[in-house]
Scaffold this motif. Structure first.
Motif, PDB file in Angstrom:
ATOM      1  N   ASP A  43      35.159  42.940  37.297  1.00 13.00           N
ATOM      2  CA  ASP A  43      35.067  41.910  36.254  1.00 13.00           C
ATOM      3  C   ASP A  43      36.392  41.730  35.527  1.00 13.00           C
ATOM      4  N   SER A  44      37.042  42.843  35.204  1.00 18.38           N
ATOM      5  CA  SER A  44      38.325  42.759  34.496  1.00 18.38           C
ATOM      6  C   SER A  44      39.385  42.095  35.362  1.00 18.38           C
ATOM      7  N   LEU A  45      39.411  42.419  36.646  1.00 11.46           N
ATOM      8  CA  LEU A  45      40.403  41.837  37.546  1.00 11.46           C
ATOM      9  C   LEU A  45      40.140  40.353  37.761  1.00 11.46           C
ATOM     10  N   PHE A  49      43.083  37.959  36.701  1.00  9.79           N
ATOM     11  CA  PHE A  49      43.823  37.434  37.848  1.00  9.79           C
ATOM     12  C   PHE A  49      43.108  36.310  38.584  1.00  9.79           C
ATOM     13  N   GLY A  50      41.880  35.999  38.185  1.00 11.97           N
ATOM     14  CA  GLY A  50      41.141  34.949  38.873  1.00 11.97           C
ATOM     15  C   GLY A  50      40.778  35.304  40.298  1.00 11.97           C
ATOM     16  N   ALA A  51      40.466  36.572  40.557  1.00 12.34           N
ATOM     17  CA  ALA A  51      40.132  37.017  41.913  1.00 12.34           C
ATOM     18  C   ALA A  51      38.710  36.613  42.264  1.00 12.34           C
ATOM     19  N   SER A  52      38.477  36.352  43.536  1.00 12.18           N
ATOM     20  CA  SER A  52      37.134  36.004  44.008  1.00 12.18           C
ATOM     21  C   SER A  52      36.384  37.257  44.425  1.00 12.18           C
ATOM     22  N   ILE A 107      47.017  40.286  41.627  1.00 11.92           N
ATOM     23  CA  ILE A 107      45.845  40.893  42.263  1.00 11.92           C
ATOM     24  C   ILE A 107      46.211  41.487  43.609  1.00 11.92           C
ATOM     25  N   VAL A 108      47.184  40.887  44.295  1.00 16.20           N
ATOM     26  CA  VAL A 108      47.620  41.436  45.583  1.00 16.20           C
ATOM     27  C   VAL A 108      48.216  42.826  45.394  1.00 16.20           C
TER      28      VAL A 108
END
Length: 419
Positions: A43-45, A49-52, A107-108
């Motif tokens: 959830d934090s990421l 970072f807008g990660a899927s 995120i990467v």
């Protein structure tokens, strides 16, 4: 004539093999517990970072492939350099990976730090540590192995809630730093308790006294090259590969399956914890039973049990039937993980057990990488989990049949002992 007293007699001093088991418990607790903390950070990421959600599965698949697949490298290295060094390096990598994740700017970078740090770290430490435990026991090898790997189940239960609490208290970046320091300090520290050969501590396996006229420490067993050429190894590899193709499907697809069957998401997540509870119980208690009934027969029973529990999953629709499945599956899965290294040592000896287990676990790595994703593609086509779950159950039936056939082949270590 004056005689010299034996200073490391098993009746007057705690058998050091149990310290090796305790160290292995801590290593597996930290390694796999750290791996499963990732769900707490999702959830934090996503927010920062807008990660899927879809990309998260790639992280687990890659990390899982690394920590099982790298055993074929770390195992032989441990046989040559010692398990202590490999375990310490692995725990240091786990800690470094977590700390770097806490300082990532994309995120990467988080995925790279987590996947490579955790994957390579656990891959470096896991197989060498298990191999060291096997050499200290014969009669109670299954029980000792079960205690060692029960750290995986306990870590799965303890570390994610700890990470969640740290995130709420400190934020996700500092939580990663704290977990990283903890993993490095405690993990590396416990690694120094690992020892490869009981004879160097003045005792034999299970604490048996040594012949004072015996020569330097010798570990019986076949070479890695000799082992992989045997029918026994081929059978074990085939059973692990086929079984693993189905075994890891619940870890990815049980929660969405439950949600599809009108189970609340918060309750569905608890099903994974239930697998962890069953798995911990299986690792703690079933290893000792395997020592009494025979470890080969017990391994077959674990494949049959996993097949039966997966068949229950195929027809389970509500929360409580799924809880029953998760608990039962966890018990048999935990028993399988606990007994497999002991079976390998029974048949190939302890001299090169790290290398042999490492190569064997490449089958589990392939199953971890392919099984859950294949189940996902099958669901995309059929919009149902019935077919992939049925295939998972059938895979373990096939694994059991191959294991039965494998029992009829000769044990390679028997020829070494007779020679």
């Amino acid at each position: 004539m004056r005689t010299t007293a034996v200073t490391d007699h098993p009746k007057t001093k705690l058998f050091y093999g149990w310290f090796v088991v305790a160290a292995a418990f801590v290593v597996t607790f930290i390694g796999f517990g750290s791996a499963y903390t990732f769900s707490s950070f999702v959830d934090s990421l996503q927010r920062d970072f807008g990660a899927s959600r879809g990309s998260v599965s790639l992280v687990f698949s890659f990390a899982g492939f690394l920590y099982f697949g790298l055993g074929m490298i770390s195992g032989p290295l441990a046989d040559r350099w010692g398990a202590k060094r490999l375990a310490a390096i692995g725990m240091a990598l786990v800690g470094l990976g977590l700390m770097l994740a806490g300082r990532a700017q994309t995120i990467v970078q988080v995925y790279a730090a987590y996947s490579i740090g955790i994957g390579a770290g656990v891959g470096c430490a896991y197989v060498p540590t298990l191999g060291a435990v096997q050499r200290w026991f014969v009669k109670r090898r299954g029980f000792a192995s079960g205690l060692a790997v029960s750290g995986i189940g306990v870590g799965t239960l303890v570390m994610p809630p700890l990470a969640t609490w740290l995130i709420a208290s400190l934020g996700w970046r500092d939580a990663y730093l704290v977990l990283g320091f903890f993993a490095a300090i405690v993990g590396v520290g416990s690694s120094f308790l690992i020892a490869d050969d009981p004879r160097r501590h003045g005792v034999g396996p299970d604490g048996a006294p040594l012949d004072p006229l015996a020569s330097s420490p010798v570990r019986h067993g076949v070479s890695v090259r000799e082992a992989v050429r045997t029918a026994r190894f081929a059978g074990l590899y085939a059973t692990c590969l086929i079984s693993a193709f189905g075994v890891f499907v619940p870890f990815v697809h049980l929660v969405p399956y439950a949600v599809d069957h009108q189970v609340a998401p918060a309750a569905a997540v608890l099903l994974l914890g239930t697998i962890g509870v069953g798995s911990t119980a299986g690792r703690f208690f079933l290893g000792g039973i395997a020592d009494r009934v025979g470890r080969d027969a017990f391994l077959i029973a674990m494949y049959v049990g996993m097949a039966a529990s997966l068949a229950i999953w195929a027809v389970a629709g509500g929360f409580w039937p799924l809880v029953g499945f998760a608990l039962l599956f966890g018990v048999f899965y935990g028993g399988w993980v606990a007994i497999l290294p002991a079976v390998v040592t029974d048949h190939f000896g302890g001299r090169n057990v790290g290398g042999i287990i490492g190569i064997l676990y490449t089958s589990v790595a392939i199953g971890t990488l392919l099984g859950p994703s294949a189940a996902g593609f099958a669901f995309d086509i059929s919009h149902s989990y019935v077919f992939p779950v049925a295939i998972s159950a059938a895979a373990n039936v096939v694994a059991a049949l191959i294991a039965v056939a494998t029992m009829k082949t000769g044990s390679p270590i028997a020829a070494v002992v007779r020679s």
